[in-house]
Design a protein around this motif. Structure first.
Motif, PDB file in Angstrom:
ATOM      1  N   ASN A   1     -57.840  -3.470  56.209  1.00 31.40           N
ATOM      2  CA  ASN A   1     -59.209  -3.767  56.638  1.00 31.40           C
ATOM      3  C   ASN A   1     -60.181  -3.021  55.721  1.00 31.40           C
TER       4      ASN A   1
ATOM      5  N   ALA B   1     -66.837   1.665  55.291  1.00 25.47           N
ATOM      6  CA  ALA B   1     -67.617   2.450  56.255  1.00 25.47           C
ATOM      7  C   ALA B   1     -67.356   3.944  56.098  1.00 25.47           C
ATOM      8  N   LEU B   2     -66.186   4.290  55.565  1.00 24.85           N
ATOM      9  CA  LEU B   2     -65.816   5.692  55.371  1.00 24.85           C
ATOM     10  C   LEU B   2     -66.491   6.302  54.146  1.00 24.85           C
TER      11      LEU B   2
ATOM     12  N   SER C   1     -63.380  -1.110  56.946  1.00 24.29           N
ATOM     13  CA  SER C   1     -63.230   0.251  57.481  1.00 24.29           C
ATOM     14  C   SER C   1     -63.266   1.291  56.359  1.00 24.29           C
ATOM     15  N   TRP C   2     -62.618   0.969  55.252  1.00 22.57           N
ATOM     16  CA  TRP C   2     -62.650   1.875  54.105  1.00 22.57           C
ATOM     17  C   TRP C   2     -64.087   2.015  53.579  1.00 22.57           C
TER      18      TRP C   2
END
Length: 359
Positions: free
Chosen positions: A4, A10-11, A7-8
């Motif tokens: 996904n 967003a990090l 998600s990476w």
């Protein structure tokens, strides 16, 4: 689910350094390598990012994403020829691709390749005219044609399709500066830094806009923010130096330090050398001024450019050598000045007469 990518992504804003990201308890998955490589480009560690993507492309040779990211790395490092070559290879392999082509259009804009940019814009519109990337490409085309109002229309259209589209906010700020609308430019740049505080172009744009408004303290703050993000970019240091030497600040020592940093990081445009020579000359440090005039003259000779800067440097060096009794060097400078027309030629003749009378 390690694949996904959202998600990476967003990090990424939460990681201030690559080392900090590597210490996180992340899944031991091949996507982690892609995340680290993307973060390195995000943090302007472009050399490391390029090396990481080169390794990843070897692992997945059919993937164009890694190749495009390598082009972005070269673009960040202002290696436009190399970046353009990579983008052209990607475009030939997939002429319907739009991802990353907005960066390609930025390169064509900087290189003033109007024919190629026109072709790219036409192809993008035929592929999908409702993509933010397409609107950005067309906006760049109109900007290159100096049709800034039309460019703003297309950048605005890109933002209606995706209001978090960073490039459009920054480029629209540039257009408003060209249109002499600093209020709108500041608003656009502020939107850009709100979306991504690591966008050095927006901070730099804010600095330029406040400098136009003759508000050097504000401009200096924004230039400092840009310089923190791009400490090895000579343009940032030159901008700060010009701000320090403005009429309101007149901080010559700080300006000299900034220009010295720019020289350290290979100022290709030669702004820093010319500024250092003049600042040292005006402050009475003639030995340092002569040193920088000599360096700037060598740079101009390599570029094959005979400009007013060359005349100024030669005239100063001729006088400096004469005062220090280095008559051969002074005579050599004067002989070169004889090739130029105007008052400099007459000054050189007068200096030669004085040198011959002394000898």
């Amino acid at each position: 689910y390690p694949c996904n990518w959202g998600s990476w992504e967003a990090l990424m804003p939460l990681c201030t350094t690559v080392e900090e990201a590597q210490e996180l308890l992340l899944p031991d998955h091949w996507m982690r390598k892609w995340f680290i490589a993307a973060l390195q480009l995000e943090l302007q560690e472009n050399r490391k990012g390029l090396q990481a993507y080169a390794s990843l492309v070897m692992d997945i040779p059919a993937s164009a994403i890694g190749v495009v990211q390598m082009a972005v790395g070269h673009y960040n490092m202002r290696e436009f020829d190399r970046a353009q070559s990579i983008f052209e290879d990607v475009y030939r392999a997939d002429p319907y691709r739009l991802e990353g082509m907005d960066i390609y259009s930025n390169i064509l804009y900087v290189k003033e390749a109007s024919a190629k940019l026109s072709f790219l814009a036409h192809s993008a519109v035929l592929t999908d005219k409702y993509r933010p990337e397409t609107c950005c490409i067309v906006g760049n085309y109109y900007s290159l044609k100096a049709q800034h109002e039309k460019a703003v229309v297309y950048f605005s259209r890109a933002l209606r399709l995706n209001w978090r589209y960073l490039s459009a906010w920054t480029l629209m700020g540039h257009e408003y500066v060209e249109m002499k609308n600093p209020t709108a430019a500041i608003d656009a740049y502020r939107h850009a830094v709100d979306i991504n505080p690591r966008d050095y172009r927006a901070w730099y744009g804010l600095g330029q806009t406040y400098e136009i408004l003759q508000m050097p303290y504000y401009a200096l703050y924004y230039y400092q923010r840009a310089t923190r993000l791009r400490p090895k970019d000579p343009r940032m240091w030159c901008a700060m130096g010009q701000c320090y030497e403005s009429d309101q600040l007149q901080m010559t020592v700080a300006a000299i330090r900034c220009y010295q940093r720019a020289v350290t990081w290979n100022d290709r445009e030669g702004i820093a050398l010319a500024k250092l020579a003049k600042l040292h000359r005006d402050s009475g440090n003639h030995k340092a001024a002569a040193h920088y005039y000599r360096l700037n003259l060598e740079r101009l000779e390599k570029e094959g450019a005979d400009t007013t800067e060359s005349v100024e440097a030669l005239l100063y060096l001729a006088n400096f050598y004469k005062k220090n009794e280095r008559y051969r060097d002074a005579e050599a400078c004067c002989m070169r000045l004889l090739d130029f027309a105007g008052p400099a030629k007459q000054d050189a003749k007068a200096l030669l007469r004085e040198i011959h009378n002394i000898q």
